[in-house]
Design a protein around this motif. Structure first.
Motif, PDB file in Angstrom:
ATOM      1  N   ASP A   1      -4.394  -4.586  -7.422  1.00 26.49           N
ATOM      2  CA  ASP A   1      -5.345  -3.627  -7.994  1.00 26.49           C
ATOM      3  C   ASP A   1      -4.620  -2.362  -8.427  1.00 26.49           C
ATOM      4  OD1 ASP A   1      -7.834  -4.907  -7.836  1.00 26.49           O
ATOM      5  OD2 ASP A   1      -7.903  -4.557  -5.680  1.00 26.49           O
ATOM      6  N   SER A   2      -4.973  -1.868  -9.595  1.00 22.77           N
ATOM      7  CA  SER A   2      -4.515  -0.543 -10.004  1.00 22.77           C
ATOM      8  C   SER A   2      -5.572   0.467  -9.582  1.00 22.77           C
ATOM      9  CB  SER A   2      -4.308  -0.492 -11.523  1.00 22.77           C
ATOM     10  OG  SER A   2      -5.560  -0.559 -12.185  1.00 22.77           O
ATOM     11  N   SER A   3      -5.268   1.744  -9.745  1.00 27.62           N
ATOM     12  CA  SER A   3      -6.246   2.772  -9.385  1.00 27.62           C
ATOM     13  C   SER A   3      -7.445   2.751 -10.324  1.00 27.62           C
ATOM     14  CB  SER A   3      -5.586   4.154  -9.408  1.00 27.62           C
ATOM     15  OG  SER A   3      -5.052   4.425 -10.694  1.00 27.62           O
ATOM     16  N   ASP A   4      -7.312   2.046 -11.452  1.00 26.53           N
ATOM     17  CA  ASP A   4      -8.427   1.892 -12.399  1.00 26.53           C
ATOM     18  C   ASP A   4      -9.210   0.609 -12.130  1.00 26.53           C
ATOM     19  OD1 ASP A   4      -7.635   4.215 -13.697  1.00 26.53           O
ATOM     20  OD2 ASP A   4      -6.262   3.133 -15.015  1.00 26.53           O
ATOM     21  N   PHE A   5      -8.925  -0.018 -10.975  1.00 29.11           N
ATOM     22  CA  PHE A   5      -9.609  -1.248 -10.571  1.00 29.11           C
ATOM     23  C   PHE A   5      -9.356  -2.395 -11.551  1.00 29.11           C
ATOM     24  CE2 PHE A   5     -12.128   2.390  -9.074  1.00 29.11           C
ATOM     25  CZ  PHE A   5     -12.008   2.196  -7.707  1.00 29.11           C
ATOM     26  N   LYS A   6      -8.141  -2.420 -12.089  1.00 26.26           N
ATOM     27  CA  LYS A   6      -7.734  -3.516 -12.961  1.00 26.26           C
ATOM     28  C   LYS A   6      -6.660  -4.333 -12.246  1.00 26.26           C
ATOM     29  CE  LYS A   6      -8.566  -0.988 -17.289  1.00 26.26           C
ATOM     30  NZ  LYS A   6      -7.932  -0.463 -18.529  1.00 26.26           N
TER      31      LYS A   6
ATOM     32  N   LYS B   1       4.353   1.026 -12.679  1.00 23.50           N
ATOM     33  CA  LYS B   1       4.706   1.811 -13.861  1.00 23.50           C
ATOM     34  C   LYS B   1       3.532   2.689 -14.296  1.00 23.50           C
ATOM     35  CE  LYS B   1       5.120  -0.208 -17.878  1.00 23.50           C
ATOM     36  NZ  LYS B   1       5.644  -1.054 -18.983  1.00 23.50           N
ATOM     37  N   VAL B   2       2.335   2.111 -14.293  1.00 23.40           N
ATOM     38  CA  VAL B   2       1.136   2.866 -14.682  1.00 23.40           C
ATOM     39  C   VAL B   2       0.893   4.026 -13.721  1.00 23.40           C
ATOM     40  CG1 VAL B   2      -1.379   2.745 -14.880  1.00 23.40           C
ATOM     41  CG2 VAL B   2       0.034   0.925 -15.854  1.00 23.40           C
ATOM     42  N   GLU B   3       0.984   3.729 -12.416  1.00 23.94           N
ATOM     43  CA  GLU B   3       0.702   4.767 -11.420  1.00 23.94           C
ATOM     44  C   GLU B   3       1.771   5.853 -11.419  1.00 23.94           C
ATOM     45  OE1 GLU B   3      -2.105   4.963  -9.933  1.00 23.94           O
ATOM     46  OE2 GLU B   3      -2.754   3.039 -10.753  1.00 23.94           O
TER      47      GLU B   3
ATOM     48  N   VAL C   1       0.031   4.994  -5.229  1.00 23.59           N
ATOM     49  CA  VAL C   1       1.453   4.667  -5.359  1.00 23.59           C
ATOM     50  C   VAL C   1       1.998   4.216  -4.009  1.00 23.59           C
ATOM     51  CG1 VAL C   1       3.747   5.586  -5.836  1.00 23.59           C
ATOM     52  CG2 VAL C   1       1.842   6.197  -7.315  1.00 23.59           C
ATOM     53  N   ASP C   2       1.612   4.930  -2.946  1.00 21.83           N
ATOM     54  CA  ASP C   2       2.046   4.539  -1.603  1.00 21.83           C
ATOM     55  C   ASP C   2       1.547   3.136  -1.255  1.00 21.83           C
ATOM     56  OD1 ASP C   2       3.206   7.028  -1.327  1.00 21.83           O
ATOM     57  OD2 ASP C   2       1.396   7.912  -0.461  1.00 21.83           O
ATOM     58  N   TYR C   3       0.322   2.854  -1.656  1.00 24.94           N
ATOM     59  CA  TYR C   3      -0.263   1.525  -1.409  1.00 24.94           C
ATOM     60  C   TYR C   3       0.554   0.438  -2.105  1.00 24.94           C
ATOM     61  CZ  TYR C   3      -3.449  -2.342  -2.563  1.00 24.94           C
ATOM     62  OH  TYR C   3      -3.998  -3.577  -2.777  1.00 24.94           O
ATOM     63  N   LEU C   4       0.922   0.693  -3.346  1.00 23.99           N
ATOM     64  CA  LEU C   4       1.713  -0.283  -4.097  1.00 23.99           C
ATOM     65  C   LEU C   4       3.126  -0.410  -3.533  1.00 23.99           C
ATOM     66  CD1 LEU C   4       0.623   0.595  -7.758  1.00 23.99           C
ATOM     67  CD2 LEU C   4      -0.136  -1.339  -6.366  1.00 23.99           C
ATOM     68  N   VAL C   5       3.692   0.716  -3.117  1.00 27.23           N
ATOM     69  CA  VAL C   5       5.037   0.685  -2.526  1.00 27.23           C
ATOM     70  C   VAL C   5       5.026  -0.114  -1.224  1.00 27.23           C
ATOM     71  CG1 VAL C   5       6.833   2.099  -1.440  1.00 27.23           C
ATOM     72  CG2 VAL C   5       5.836   2.804  -3.614  1.00 27.23           C
ATOM     73  N   ASN C   6       3.964   0.024  -0.438  1.00 31.51           N
ATOM     74  CA  ASN C   6       3.851  -0.756   0.800  1.00 31.51           C
ATOM     75  C   ASN C   6       3.816  -2.253   0.505  1.00 31.51           C
ATOM     76  OD1 ASN C   6       3.847   1.457   2.513  1.00 31.51           O
ATOM     77  ND2 ASN C   6       1.625   1.670   2.485  1.00 31.51           N
ATOM     78  N   ILE C   7       3.074  -2.622  -0.536  1.00 30.99           N
ATOM     79  CA  ILE C   7       3.033  -4.033  -0.936  1.00 30.99           C
ATOM     80  C   ILE C   7       4.424  -4.498  -1.347  1.00 30.99           C
ATOM     81  CG2 ILE C   7       2.164  -5.651  -2.668  1.00 30.99           C
ATOM     82  CD1 ILE C   7      -0.425  -4.127  -2.729  1.00 30.99           C
TER      83      ILE C   7
END
Length: 251
Positions: free
Chosen positions: A141-146, A155-157, A225-231
């Motif tokens: 999930d992106s922060s735009d719920f996509k 990259k987007v975040e 961004v932290d959420y994505l980095v954790n993943i």
């Protein structure tokens, strides 16, 4: 003795080699010179020889079993078993003739290392988790719920974060400019001067600090961004563990 063992192994005469080991009275004195790596590489054909070695060495004490690198034996057995096709329900497996030899060697190894089964079980569970993680590299999930690829989402975040940083820097620069215009001398920032601050100055300082805090908090609060980095960290760790297990099996 070692030369004769090597000669027999070179000619793939594993049964003769096993008889030689069984009749030897000095095997324990040259245990470190035994060509165990070659014998492990020749599994399953060398199992008769390996069984004789483990049985003979165990008579001299379980402490010498570690000199035979039993974990290497286990890796080679697992590697061999994994390469064997599964038999049909009504057919005997090509593994069957070797099961007794493997079982006997395992008994000797476990007797020498009682904690080995638990250690192997932990490795099995770890490997199982790694295998499950192989299927967890899909879209996020992106922060735009996509839903999108993890690297694309990062990259987007990061672009959003970069824009936020630029805005924050501009805001802080404006606050710094106001501060520079209001304070003309170093003594204005002294401890003694701070104790003599007026109500108007206190209110002005509070407004500036509150604006700075609001600006910085907006960056800290953006945790996607932290959420994505954790993943990403979890995926890297899982792949490292999987690679470790694969390299262990290939050794």
């Amino acid at each position: 003795l070692i030369q004769r063992i090597n000669h027999l192994l070179d000619n793939q005469k594993h049964e003769e080699c096993a008889l030689l080991v069984a009749r030897s009275s000095s095997l324990s004195h040259c245990v470190r010179d035994l060509p165990m790596s070659r014998a492990y590489d020749a599994i399953p054909h060398s199992l008769v020889f390996l069984g004789a070695v483990y049985s003979k060495i165990s008579l001299s004490g379980d402490s010498l079993i570690t000199e035979l690198c039993p974990e290497s034996f286990l890796r080679h057995v697992v590697k061999w078993l994994s390469s064997e096709p599964r038999p049909a329900a009504h057919k005997d497996s090509s593994v069957t003739p070797y099961v007794a030899s493997i079982r006997d060697i395992l008994r000797i190894i476990v007797r020498a290392s009682p904690d080995l089964p638990q250690k192997l079980n932990r490795r099995k569970q770890n490997l199982h988790r790694c295998i499950l993680q192989l299927g967890h590299h899909g879209l996020v999930d992106s922060s735009d719920f996509k839903m999108m690829n993890l690297h694309e989402a990062l990259k987007v975040e990061l672009k959003k974060r970069l824009q936020q940083l630029k805005s924050a820097l501009q805001k802080l620069e404006e606050l710094s400019s106001c501060h520079r215009r209001g304070s003309q001398t170093p003594s204005d920032g002294s401890h003694q001067r701070m104790l003599q601050i007026s109500l108007a100055e206190l209110e002005e300082r509070l407004i500036k600090n509150k604006s700075s805090l609001t600006t910085v908090e907006a960056l800290v609060a953006n945790s996607h961004v932290d959420y994505l980095v954790n993943i990403l960290e979890e995926r890297v760790d899982a792949d490292k563990q999987m690679l470790f297990h694969l390299m262990e099996l290939r050794r």
